[in-house]
Write an enzyme that holds these catalytic residues in place. Structure first.
Site, PDB file in Angstrom:
ATOM      1  N   GLN A   1       0.837  -1.199   0.000  1.00 43.46           N
ATOM      2  CA  GLN A   1       0.000   0.000   0.000  1.00 43.46           C
ATOM      3  C   GLN A   1       0.872   1.249   0.000  1.00 43.46           C
ATOM      4  O   GLN A   1       1.785   1.370   0.822  1.00 43.46           O
ATOM      5  CB  GLN A   1      -0.894  -0.041   1.242  1.00 43.46           C
ATOM      6  CG  GLN A   1      -1.435   1.289   1.741  1.00 43.46           C
ATOM      7  CD  GLN A   1      -2.512   1.837   0.858  1.00 43.46           C
ATOM      8  OE1 GLN A   1      -2.245   2.715   0.062  1.00 43.46           O
ATOM      9  NE2 GLN A   1      -3.713   1.330   0.995  1.00 43.46           N
TER      10      GLN A   1
ATOM     11  N   LEU B   1     -20.103   3.291   7.056  1.00 44.04           N
ATOM     12  CA  LEU B   1     -21.035   3.803   6.056  1.00 44.04           C
ATOM     13  C   LEU B   1     -20.621   3.424   4.631  1.00 44.04           C
ATOM     14  O   LEU B   1     -21.480   3.264   3.763  1.00 44.04           O
ATOM     15  CB  LEU B   1     -21.139   5.333   6.181  1.00 44.04           C
ATOM     16  CG  LEU B   1     -21.584   5.850   7.567  1.00 44.04           C
ATOM     17  CD1 LEU B   1     -21.634   7.377   7.561  1.00 44.04           C
ATOM     18  CD2 LEU B   1     -22.935   5.270   7.955  1.00 44.04           C
TER      19      LEU B   1
ATOM     20  N   GLU C   1      -8.181   0.659   4.250  1.00 45.14           N
ATOM     21  CA  GLU C   1      -7.414   0.088   5.369  1.00 45.14           C
ATOM     22  C   GLU C   1      -7.699   0.805   6.690  1.00 45.14           C
ATOM     23  O   GLU C   1      -7.811   0.173   7.739  1.00 45.14           O
ATOM     24  CB  GLU C   1      -5.912   0.136   5.060  1.00 45.14           C
ATOM     25  CG  GLU C   1      -5.071  -0.515   6.153  1.00 45.14           C
ATOM     26  CD  GLU C   1      -3.583  -0.503   5.832  1.00 45.14           C
ATOM     27  OE1 GLU C   1      -2.793  -0.346   6.775  1.00 45.14           O
ATOM     28  OE2 GLU C   1      -3.237  -0.652   4.647  1.00 45.14           O
TER      29      GLU C   1
END
Length: 297
Positions: free
Chosen positions: A17, A40, A60
């Site tokens: 990442q 959400l 993440e």
């Protein structure tokens, strides 16, 4: 788009990442929000078929915060992506974070261009911003690194002593002198200069480099004074040039007339010469009247 609940312990982070820093305080705040409202927006993962696990593509922070909040499963979008697609998705998500600094956003754009071959226009479309925004961000990479690291994003808010992207655009105009760029950046912070004041300071430095030390230590309200003084000096030089040219024309005419002699001219030539001299006399009298009017005599 299918969303499924996946146990948090079957999800692993992506060690490749591009995002390398996590703000623990903001992570705790996100965990508290998740406790109250849940997640959400689902995270995106790719399946690791051989081990029955999933690797995070984007989200993440939400996964870490959910784990911190005590959730045992979270909503996920499972996708089949190749390594290049994963990298692109991660870069785009990182650049859309509100807490990302302008310089990091610029570095992300370069990384995205390098990994996908995208143009500035392509990147703008990916991020949902204008091509000019992308161009302005890339310009930040031309600044000395220590200045670039200080730049913050404060759209539609007072700078209040911070070095913003708008300040940076003006400081970049002093690219030939990095030390001067640093001194201007320091003035912005110390005196809480607005972007308009910074624009005047930079313009004054560019137009009057011989006065740079004086300008850099002058109060903000004096910046425009240097510009006006420069303009007035230019106007004075232009006026002096016009004065000299007008006088030179008259003197050249006088010198030419001084070379004339009526001796040897025919009667017709003499009459023509007198007519021409009358025209000149009328022009001279007209110019004399205009000069008197300008001098208010």
């Amino acid at each position: 788009m299918e969303v499924r609940l996946i146990p948090t312990d079957r999800i692993v982070e992506d060690t490749g990442q591009p995002r390398t820093h996590t703000d623990e305080e903001s992570l705790t705040e996100l965990a508290d929000s998740i406790k109250r409202h849940g997640i959400l927006n689902p995270i995106t993962v790719v399946p690791l078929h051989n081990v029955g696990m999933y690797r995070i593509v984007t989200g993440e922070r939400r996964w870490r915060a959910a784990t911190l909040a005590g959730l045992t499963e979270i909503p996920c979008v499972v996708r089949e992506l190749d390594p290049e697609e994963i990298r692109t998705q991660q870069l785009i998500e990182n650049m859309q974070r509100e807490d990302l600094s302008p310089l990091d956003r610029a570095r992300g754009i370069v990384a995205l261009q390098d990994s996908t071959g995208a143009t500035a226009r392509d990147v703008a479309a990916m991020l949902g911003v204008s091509e000019r925004t992308v161009s302005n961000l890339l310009d930040l990479l031309d600044l000395p690194a220590d200045i670039g690291e200080q730049i913050v994003s404060k759209p539609n808010r007072p700078a209040d002593g911070d070095l913003t992207e708008k300040h940076a655009r003006f400081i970049k105009q002093l690219a030939d002198d990095p030390d001067q760029q640093r001194r201007v950046a320091e003035r912005v912070r110390q005196d809480r200069l607005s972007t308009a004041e910074t624009a005047s300071l930079v313009r004054a430095l560019r137009e009057s480099p011989e006065l740079s030390e004086e300008i850099l230590t002058a109060p903000p309200e004096a910046f425009t004074g240097y510009l006006k003084a420069k303009e007035q000096a230019a106007q004075s030089r232009a006026m002096a040039k016009a004065d000299a040219e007008a006088v030179d024309v008259v003197r050249a005419c006088a010198a030419a007339l001084n070379e004339l002699t009526p001796v040897g001219l025919s009667p017709d030539g003499l009459r023509s010469l007198r007519a021409a001299l009358e025209e000149i006399r009328a022009l001279i009298e007209s110019l004399e009247r205009e000069c008197a009017m300008e001098l208010a005599e």
